[in-house]
Design a protein around this motif. Structure first.
Motif, PDB file in Angstrom:
ATOM      1  N   ASN A 136       7.386  -5.722  -4.971  1.00 58.99           N
ATOM      2  CA  ASN A 136       6.443  -5.272  -3.947  1.00 58.99           C
ATOM      3  C   ASN A 136       6.505  -3.744  -3.877  1.00 58.99           C
ATOM      4  OD1 ASN A 136       5.273  -4.507  -1.522  1.00 58.99           O
ATOM      5  ND2 ASN A 136       5.869  -6.390  -0.488  1.00 58.99           N
ATOM      6  N   ILE A 137       5.378  -3.090  -4.062  1.00 58.88           N
ATOM      7  CA  ILE A 137       5.398  -1.627  -4.204  1.00 58.88           C
ATOM      8  C   ILE A 137       5.871  -0.942  -2.916  1.00 58.88           C
ATOM      9  CG2 ILE A 137       2.993  -1.241  -3.569  1.00 58.88           C
ATOM     10  CD1 ILE A 137       2.929   0.811  -5.876  1.00 58.88           C
ATOM     11  N   PHE A 138       5.646  -1.587  -1.769  1.00 61.71           N
ATOM     12  CA  PHE A 138       6.105  -1.003  -0.510  1.00 61.71           C
ATOM     13  C   PHE A 138       7.628  -1.034  -0.436  1.00 61.71           C
ATOM     14  CE2 PHE A 138       6.575  -1.058   4.193  1.00 61.71           C
ATOM     15  CZ  PHE A 138       6.082   0.210   4.389  1.00 61.71           C
ATOM     16  N   HIS A 139       8.227  -2.113  -0.969  1.00 65.58           N
ATOM     17  CA  HIS A 139       9.688  -2.178  -1.026  1.00 65.58           C
ATOM     18  C   HIS A 139      10.246  -1.095  -1.944  1.00 65.58           C
ATOM     19  CE1 HIS A 139       9.805  -6.687   0.267  1.00 65.58           C
ATOM     20  NE2 HIS A 139       9.357  -5.878   1.201  1.00 65.58           N
ATOM     21  N   ASN A 140       9.519  -0.796  -3.030  1.00 66.61           N
ATOM     22  CA  ASN A 140       9.958   0.284  -3.920  1.00 66.61           C
ATOM     23  C   ASN A 140      10.089   1.591  -3.145  1.00 66.61           C
ATOM     24  OD1 ASN A 140       7.795  -1.211  -6.235  1.00 66.61           O
ATOM     25  ND2 ASN A 140       9.983  -1.130  -6.487  1.00 66.61           N
ATOM     26  N   PRO A 177      -5.253  -3.504  -3.775  1.00 65.32           N
ATOM     27  CA  PRO A 177      -4.633  -4.271  -2.687  1.00 65.32           C
ATOM     28  C   PRO A 177      -3.420  -5.072  -3.151  1.00 65.32           C
ATOM     29  CG  PRO A 177      -6.996  -4.690  -2.824  1.00 65.32           C
ATOM     30  CD  PRO A 177      -6.659  -3.855  -3.980  1.00 65.32           C
ATOM     31  N   LEU A 178      -2.495  -5.278  -2.189  1.00 66.36           N
ATOM     32  CA  LEU A 178      -1.225  -5.924  -2.542  1.00 66.36           C
ATOM     33  C   LEU A 178      -1.378  -7.423  -2.742  1.00 66.36           C
ATOM     34  CD1 LEU A 178       1.435  -4.176  -0.318  1.00 66.36           C
ATOM     35  CD2 LEU A 178       1.067  -3.954  -2.751  1.00 66.36           C
ATOM     36  N   TYR A 179      -2.438  -8.042  -2.153  1.00 71.56           N
ATOM     37  CA  TYR A 179      -2.536  -9.501  -2.271  1.00 71.56           C
ATOM     38  C   TYR A 179      -3.006  -9.926  -3.665  1.00 71.56           C
ATOM     39  CZ  TYR A 179      -7.403  -8.376  -1.107  1.00 71.56           C
ATOM     40  OH  TYR A 179      -8.648  -7.826  -1.090  1.00 71.56           O
ATOM     41  N   LEU A 180      -3.515  -8.990  -4.461  1.00 73.67           N
ATOM     42  CA  LEU A 180      -3.843  -9.320  -5.843  1.00 73.67           C
ATOM     43  C   LEU A 180      -2.537  -9.516  -6.615  1.00 73.67           C
ATOM     44  CD1 LEU A 180      -6.668  -6.720  -6.585  1.00 73.67           C
ATOM     45  CD2 LEU A 180      -6.907  -9.140  -6.025  1.00 73.67           C
ATOM     46  N   PRO A 181      -2.501 -10.464  -7.589  1.00 73.22           N
ATOM     47  CA  PRO A 181      -1.268 -10.648  -8.360  1.00 73.22           C
ATOM     48  C   PRO A 181      -0.948  -9.403  -9.179  1.00 73.22           C
ATOM     49  CG  PRO A 181      -3.081 -11.945  -9.274  1.00 73.22           C
ATOM     50  CD  PRO A 181      -3.552 -11.416  -7.970  1.00 73.22           C
ATOM     51  N   ALA A 182       0.318  -8.984  -9.133  1.00 69.31           N
ATOM     52  CA  ALA A 182       0.717  -7.783  -9.856  1.00 69.31           C
ATOM     53  C   ALA A 182       0.672  -8.060 -11.348  1.00 69.31           C
ATOM     54  CB  ALA A 182       2.128  -7.378  -9.433  1.00 69.31           C
ATOM     55  N   PRO A 183       0.274  -7.070 -12.152  1.00 72.11           N
ATOM     56  CA  PRO A 183       0.277  -7.284 -13.602  1.00 72.11           C
ATOM     57  C   PRO A 183       1.702  -7.535 -14.101  1.00 72.11           C
ATOM     58  CG  PRO A 183      -0.077  -4.975 -13.069  1.00 72.11           C
ATOM     59  CD  PRO A 183      -0.161  -5.723 -11.789  1.00 72.11           C
ATOM     60  N   PRO A 184       1.869  -8.349 -15.166  1.00 68.30           N
ATOM     61  CA  PRO A 184       3.229  -8.641 -15.646  1.00 68.30           C
ATOM     62  C   PRO A 184       3.884  -7.387 -16.196  1.00 68.30           C
ATOM     63  CG  PRO A 184       1.571  -9.480 -17.166  1.00 68.30           C
ATOM     64  CD  PRO A 184       0.838  -9.035 -15.952  1.00 68.30           C
ATOM     65  N   ARG A 185       5.221  -7.397 -16.174  1.00 67.35           N
ATOM     66  CA  ARG A 185       5.962  -6.246 -16.676  1.00 67.35           C
ATOM     67  C   ARG A 185       5.739  -6.085 -18.173  1.00 67.35           C
ATOM     68  NH1 ARG A 185       8.657  -3.422 -12.748  1.00 67.35           N
ATOM     69  NH2 ARG A 185       9.967  -4.620 -11.351  1.00 67.35           N
TER      70      ARG A 185
END
Lengths: 169, 322
Positions: free
Chosen positions: A29-33, A81-89
């Motif tokens: 979660n980018i906010f946690h980063n 937006p954060l609710y979209l699935p994050a792209p894979p690493r």
């Protein structure tokens, strides 16, 4: 007793720095980063305090935690937006980042081994406000001005980028 | 010998901590009562009258009620951040008391970077508000948090620059030095523009009306702390009222001569001045209508920042010439 408290707080500060750095890199979660980064920066401020430079420690909190982290939060608000699935690493990117960080680590490690450290008791100049002020306006004045020029360029760049506004994008 | 010095300082720290905790609690209880009374009398109402003399212990009853309330955690919140936010907003408030000189001797630690300590830990409050708003997963909370952050970032700059013009006159970041420099004349007479700028910025920094957009009840429910209940909500409230005390104390130290005054002991003078400033801030709340958000940001970036910079430059010039 006070020695115990001192070493305990030292390890607390180191733990905050390291754990914060791990969260800043590993969390999904980018906010946690960002919060991890803030924790890590507060830990670094604690290290400065431990090195007997409260001024630098407070500046660290004021500028890095108070301003830079908040600026990053603003950037997050502009991102997807954060609710979209994050792209894979991307494993290639991870390897590249690890390689770059490793190089910096080795460089800093060698640097610390090369430097002749004077213990705190023998050190003559205290890193108080006066000392830093004299350094910035006498010995390192060119570097100081160059940094402010860099900030000016960044600011102008931000204005140019933002001038079009949302409508024209 | 060394051990006694050590133990005294540890004892002093513990006594200071207990004193600060007591002050924070009593101050919040008193300020909430004061706010109710001030607002009531400005609207020609008596305010709370039932519990105690003129409702004096009404807030204690309210605090007991809050203590007994259930702590509700909504299902969709970001749990660790949601739980950490009330703690993060409250800790920096406590740290600020470390350097505030209540009188000549009543100060926990007289640091040479006193002002910077208060200002840098005040910056953490913004982060806590952002955490609370974001973790609540509620659109009103996020809106409140975004507004609060934009506002705090905008008003922190003129606040720092304004205080810098006083620091330039004194030549020290140490709060006791700043009070000592006002032995002849208070800085409010020397720097009236700086005082007005400071009060405006302080009102905005504490999210008080007319700059209370982050928690505008009629638009955003309660802003960033909408999803908090019971004691968690009380911690936000406590932090807000303690922040008011801190900005008023800074105003007292920077512009009103700190603990100085005739006849009465220093602590009394200090508290009288602090609560006079707080009364002024409350007065604003009940006389000015809330500003619009674009007006709020424009006021800071286009009026307050240029004015405070001009004030700083003029101060520097005058100091150089005199």
């Amino acid at each position: 007793m006070s020695l115990l408290i001192a070493s305990l707080s030292f390890y607390l500060v180191v733990a905050a720095t390291v754990v914060g750095a791990v969260i800043a890199v590993a969390a999904r979660n980018i906010f946690h980063n960002v919060l991890g980064l803030a924790l890590s920066l507060i830990g670094v401020a604690g290290l400065f305090l431990y090195l007997n430079s409260p001024f630098v420690a407070l500046m660290q909190i004021l500028i890095y935690v108070g301003a830079i982290t908040i600026a990053i939060c603003f950037a997050i608000m502009l991102s997807q937006p954060l609710y979209l699935p994050a792209p894979p690493r991307n494993p290639l990117k991870i390897q590249g980042a690890a390689f770059g960080a490793g190089l910096v680590f080795i460089f800093l490690g060698l640097l610390t081994r090369q430097t002749l450290w004077t213990p705190a008791a023998e050190r003559v100049n205290d890193w108080s406000i006066t000392t830093i002020g004299h350094y910035l306006l006498n010995q390192y004045v060119v570097i100081f001005e160059l940094i402010s020029l860099l900030l000016l360029v960044a600011m102008l760049g931000a204005i140019v980028t933002a001038r079009g506004g949302r409508g024209s994008a | 010998m060394a051990t006694t010095v050590q133990s005294v300082s540890i004892f002093g720290m513990i006594a200071g901590l207990i004193g600060v905790m007591a002050l924070v609690a009593v101050n919040a209880l008193f300020l909430i009562w004061m706010e109710r009374k001030v607002s009531a009398h400005m609207q020609l109402r008596p305010g709370p009258m039932e519990v105690g003399w003129h409702g004096a212990i009404q807030t204690i009853a309210d605090a007991l009620k809050l203590l007994g309330k259930e702590l509700i955690t909504p299902r969709e919140v970001d749990r660790p951040v949601y739980l950490a936010a009330p703690i993060v907003i409250f800790l920096p408030v406590l740290v600020s008391f470390l350097v505030i000189p209540f009188s000549q001797n009543l100060i926990i630690r007289d640091m040479n970077v006193g002002v910077l300590l208060i200002l840098s830990f005040a910056a953490l409050t913004v982060l806590a508000i952002l955490m609370a708003g974001w973790a609540s997963n509620n659109k009103y909370a996020v809106f409140g948090a975004i507004r609060s952050v934009a506002q705090n970032v905008a008003y922190e700059i003129p606040l720092l620059i304004t205080l810098m013009s006083v620091i330039l006159m004194v030549g020290s970041f140490r709060l006791t030095d700043i009070v000592a420099a006002q032995s002849r004349v208070w800085f409010i007479l020397v720097q009236p523009v700086a005082f007005i700028l400071y009060i405006i910025c302080a009102t905005a920094e504490t999210n008080r009306a007319p700059f209370d957009l982050p928690e505008a009840e009629s638009e955003l429910v309660a802003g960033f702390h909408t999803e908090y209940s019971g004691m968690r909500f009380a911690l936000f409230f406590l932090a807000e009222y303690t922040n008011m005390f801190i900005v008023a104390a800074l105003a007292t130290i920077f512009f009103l001569g700190g603990w100085r005054g005739p006849f009465l002991p220093g602590v009394i003078w200090f508290l009288i001045k602090v609560y006079a400033i707080i009364f002024l801030i409350m007065w604003f709340r009940w006389t000015f209508p809330r500003v619009r958000f674009d007006q709020l940001i424009t006021l800071s970036w286009k009026i307050l920042i240029p004015l405070s910079l001009a004030n700083l430059i003029i101060t520097a010039f005058v100091l150089k010439l005199v």
